[in-house]
Design an enzyme around this catalytic site. Sequence first.
Site, PDB file in Angstrom:
ATOM      1  N   HIS A 262      -6.625  10.347   4.970  1.00 39.64           N
ATOM      2  CA  HIS A 262      -5.991   9.345   5.816  1.00 39.64           C
ATOM      3  C   HIS A 262      -5.919   9.850   7.253  1.00 39.64           C
ATOM      4  O   HIS A 262      -5.890  11.059   7.503  1.00 39.64           O
ATOM      5  CB  HIS A 262      -4.568   9.055   5.320  1.00 39.64           C
ATOM      6  CG  HIS A 262      -4.513   8.396   3.983  1.00 39.64           C
ATOM      7  ND1 HIS A 262      -3.998   9.012   2.874  1.00 39.64           N
ATOM      8  CD2 HIS A 262      -4.929   7.179   3.573  1.00 39.64           C
ATOM      9  CE1 HIS A 262      -4.082   8.201   1.833  1.00 39.64           C
ATOM     10  NE2 HIS A 262      -4.651   7.086   2.225  1.00 39.64           N
TER      11      HIS A 262
ATOM     12  N   ASP B 114       0.825  -1.204   0.000  1.00 41.14           N
ATOM     13  CA  ASP B 114       0.000   0.000   0.000  1.00 41.14           C
ATOM     14  C   ASP B 114       0.864   1.261   0.000  1.00 41.14           C
ATOM     15  O   ASP B 114       1.811   1.385   0.766  1.00 41.14           O
ATOM     16  CB  ASP B 114      -0.901  -0.014   1.240  1.00 41.14           C
ATOM     17  CG  ASP B 114      -1.966   1.052   1.215  1.00 41.14           C
ATOM     18  OD1 ASP B 114      -2.420   1.416   0.114  1.00 41.14           O
ATOM     19  OD2 ASP B 114      -2.359   1.524   2.310  1.00 41.14           O
ATOM     20  N   HIS B 115       0.522   2.203  -0.873  1.00 37.97           N
ATOM     21  CA  HIS B 115       1.219   3.480  -0.977  1.00 37.97           C
ATOM     22  C   HIS B 115       2.721   3.312  -1.197  1.00 37.97           C
ATOM     23  O   HIS B 115       3.546   3.941  -0.512  1.00 37.97           O
ATOM     24  CB  HIS B 115       0.941   4.365   0.236  1.00 37.97           C
ATOM     25  CG  HIS B 115      -0.432   4.951   0.226  1.00 37.97           C
ATOM     26  ND1 HIS B 115      -0.770   6.022  -0.586  1.00 37.97           N
ATOM     27  CD2 HIS B 115      -1.563   4.598   0.875  1.00 37.97           C
ATOM     28  CE1 HIS B 115      -2.052   6.306  -0.405  1.00 37.97           C
ATOM     29  NE2 HIS B 115      -2.555   5.447   0.469  1.00 37.97           N
TER      30      HIS B 115
END
Length: 283
Positions: free
Chosen positions: A177, A82-83
């Site tokens: 986020h 992720d990311h």
Amino acid sequence: MYVSMKGMLDRANKGNYAIMAINCFNIETTRACIEAAQSLRAPIIINIVQEHMVNHCDSELIAPIVKKLAQRASVEVALNFDHGQEVPLIKKALHDGYSSVMVDASRYDLEGNIKMTREIVEFAQQFDASVEGEIGCMGGTEGKLTSEQMKTDPQQALRFAKETGIDALAISYGSSHGNYEPGYVPEFDFERLKEIKKLTQMPLVLHGGSGSGDENIINSVKYGINKINVGCDFMNANTEAIKKHLEKDPNINYWVMMNQVEKESQEIVKHYIRLSGSEGKSL
């Protein structure tokens, strides 16, 4: 079953539901998510964010653990980086066995984002791995971008999808986020989501699902989201369970506590699985 995100997200796109992607960082958090999915016969995506992979569990260590747990399960399990912001780290994760990666090149302009994402798409083909890209900026709850600055431009989203060849597209239409202030529920731009879905017709991803509110999650799925990322709500559930057991018995055995926390943290995962519509959707 250990799989990439591609098949599960393609089916979710056609069936108008979403797959939960939960941020994990060790065997306990991973096992809790897989067992929650198993109990509801739902496909699941295990997200390992770059910061956690670099500082806690490198790809060479975590990939075999997740893969073994997935092979023991009868539901579909994908492992997603992720990311991923650094090309060498993303490529190493694929070499080490990740079945999926998410390229976060949103810090670049559109041309730079397309270039980096396309490079990873081409590289991932040799591993039969799926690739998620991001257009727009989800930001963080501590960020200073305005909501309009953060939101994804539909025409840019279409161009980005076409020129990169990604399997899934993360877009920004109101979420952030991190943990929101108590009582705050973000306002989602569903018209923007609808337009992007109409243009791209591909699996779309909501980042920052934690704290978004059940109604926003349900409507996001209704209007075209097929993957929902949740990190903070799952981590918070683990923290609260630890606090509860320590308050009840400050001398509790560490293994006993962690075993109970692993079981109790499954409830928030099940909650999101039900909201996403993916219950009973695993092959």
